[in-house]
Scaffold this active site. Structure first.
Site, PDB file in Angstrom:
ATOM      1  CG  HIS A 195      10.299  -7.410  19.331  1.00  0.00           C
ATOM      2  ND1 HIS A 195      10.570  -7.291  20.674  1.00  0.00           N
ATOM      3  CD2 HIS A 195       9.064  -8.004  19.254  1.00  0.00           C
ATOM      4  CE1 HIS A 195       9.554  -7.763  21.377  1.00  0.00           C
ATOM      5  NE2 HIS A 195       8.627  -8.210  20.540  1.00  0.00           N
ATOM      6  CG  HIS A 245      13.175  -0.930  21.109  1.00  0.00           C
ATOM      7  ND1 HIS A 245      14.198  -1.155  22.009  1.00  0.00           N
ATOM      8  CD2 HIS A 245      12.391  -2.039  21.133  1.00  0.00           C
ATOM      9  CE1 HIS A 245      14.045  -2.361  22.544  1.00  0.00           C
ATOM     10  NE2 HIS A 245      12.952  -2.911  22.026  1.00  0.00           N
ATOM     11  CG  ASP A 300      17.163   1.256  21.432  1.00  0.00           C
ATOM     12  OD1 ASP A 300      18.269   1.743  21.675  1.00  0.00           O
ATOM     13  OD2 ASP A 300      16.162   1.391  22.160  1.00  0.00           O
TER      14      ASP A 300
END
Length: 455
Positions: free
Chosen positions: A312, A355, A359
């Site tokens: 994302h 996350h 990340d």
């Protein structure tokens, strides 16, 4: 002999003195002719950077600019002499395209025509790609052709990568560590910010808004196919790298609130049964569900294990960078808006505890650096050519997709109806010529069959 009666190449320092006095540069005569012994040849080869040199010591900016204009005029009037001395006009006379008409005695096109008339052997030099003397009136930049075939190939590359990503997400979901045995890892942000359940949906909404803005830019940008090619190439490369990092190491789930079994989509629930873990066809079906939903939770996709690094964040950052790069600099509102969506989207990912912080950080760093490296090479042809062998090894897709792009892609816009009109015109022309040729052939056969002499 008066300096006007002989070629500047043959001028002595005395001739240069006369020329400077005639052009109202008397105060610089001693500096040029006495201190630096500037003769005719040296005068023709002077550039503005030379005039700015501390060794000359011209203190008044106005004097320097006026002298630069006089030297430029002299160079334009004696282009043939400069070429015959072995110097590249396009580097020595730094004049942007379209400004040649500001010089009544010698526009760029008149320079080209006059030099070729005097010496036809210079035509190849003047017509080489990228030369500012190339006769390109009414023609598009040959280095910025759409190359639709390459764009379709880059789209196919991204399509394959998204399928690989979806399949790898299925594999890593099956390998996710047991939360009871491997609890969430320590994380500075996640340990100090409570979970916001709706945050991840807000992140995906931010990404959707960025995608809408990007589609708007593509709709009106004149070089939309180059932009699409670069977007597909960079996005595919980053997500392919993400597949490698996901499959190498499986991190524990970042939050106990995450349900690693699907609970939203009925198809997803139906497919996640024990017997499906051993069947390749079932894995492909699960990968299709991920691919169909673009990996988004608002589309019913729920996976675990795909943590290093955040897909994302990659999507948000890539869209943001492309929008800000290919919109004019004065569109501050658009740039601020896209950066806010990018940053808030990242915050929402962390606030949802979907996350780890590492990340998100790695995803933003890799995406932004790769974008900047790609465009630095694409915008600097000399750098790309100097490191061409290394570029082919480390960036083979770049070498292929950018091989015909010459220079920076300008932010020029046009109505989307313009390329559609060109396409219709091309189709009409092809059909017209086909029908005409077919009619001529049939008519020729008919005349041949009815001609008694043919027997």
């Amino acid at each position: 002999m008066d300096f006007k009666e002989i070629s500047p190449v043959l001028w002595t320092t005395d001739h240069v003195k006369e020329w400077m006095m005639t052009n109202n540069h008397s105060k610089l005569i001693h500096l040029f002719c006495e201190d630096h012994a500037i003769d005719g040849k040296a005068l023709l080869l002077l550039t503005e950077s030379d005039l700015r040199s501390p060794s000359l010591g011209i203190r008044a900016l106005g004097d320097m600019k006026r002298l630069s204009m006089s030297i430029r005029q002299l160079q334009l009037e004696n282009c043939d002499a400069i070429v015959q001395m072995g110097y590249d006009l396009s580097e020595l006379i730094q004049m942007p395209k379209g400004l040649g008409s500001c010089y009544p005695l010698c526009s760029l096109r008149s320079v080209r025509d006059r030099l070729i008339h005097k010496d036809p052997s210079l035509s190849d030099f003047m017509e080489r790609p990228g030369s500012q003397y190339q006769d390109d009136s009414g023609a598009e930049n040959p280095g910025l052709q759409p190359e639709i075939g390459k764009t379709l190939l880059s789209l196919f590359y991204l399509f394959v990568v998204t399928w690989i990503t979806a399949f790898v997400m299925v594999v890593v979901h099956d390998r996710v560590p047991d939360m009871k045995k491997y609890p969430p890892l320590p994380d500075i942000f996640l340990d100090n910010v409570p979970t916001i359940p709706w945050a991840f949906s807000m992140c995906e909404l931010s990404g959707t808004l960025l995608l809408i803005v990007w589609l708007g830019v593509l709709t009106f940008h004149k070089h939309r196919f180059i932009l699409l090619r670069r977007f597909f190439c960079l996005s595919g490369t980053v997500f392919l790298l993400r597949c490698v990092t996901m499959i190498i190491t499986s991190l524990s789930v970042p939050g106990t609130h995450l349900q690693c079994n699907p609970s939203v989509d009925e198809d997803w629930q139906r497919l996640f049964t024990e017997e499906m873990y051993t069947s390749l066809s079932r894995k492909i079906q699960r990968a299709y569900i991920i691919w169909r939903g673009a990996g988004m939770s608002i589309q019913g996709v729920r996976t675990c294990g795909d943590y290093m690094f955040s897909g994302h964040t990659v999507a948000l950052t890539m869209l943001n960078f492309f929008i800000t790069e290919y919109t004019p600099r004065h569109m501050y509102f658009v740039h601020t808006f896209t950066w806010m969506l990018n940053m808030f989207g990242i915050f929402f990912i962390l606030a949802a505890h979907e996350h780890y912080s590492i990340d998100v950080f790695i995803a933003f760093y890799i995406t932004s650096r790769l974008f900047l490296y790609y465009h630095t090479l694409a915008n600097n042809r000399s750098l790309m050519m100097r490191d061409s062998n290394r570029t082919r090894i480390w960036f083979p897709l770049f070498s292929f997709f950018e091989s015909s792009v010459d220079g920076i892609v300008p932010n020029e816009y046009e109505s989307p109806l313009v390329p559609l009109g060109k396409l219709c015109s091309l189709i009409y022309t092809r059909v017209f010529h086909f029908v005409r040729d077919t009619h001529v052939q049939l008519l020729g056969k008919r005349i041949k069959n009815t001609d008694p002499k043919s027997d």
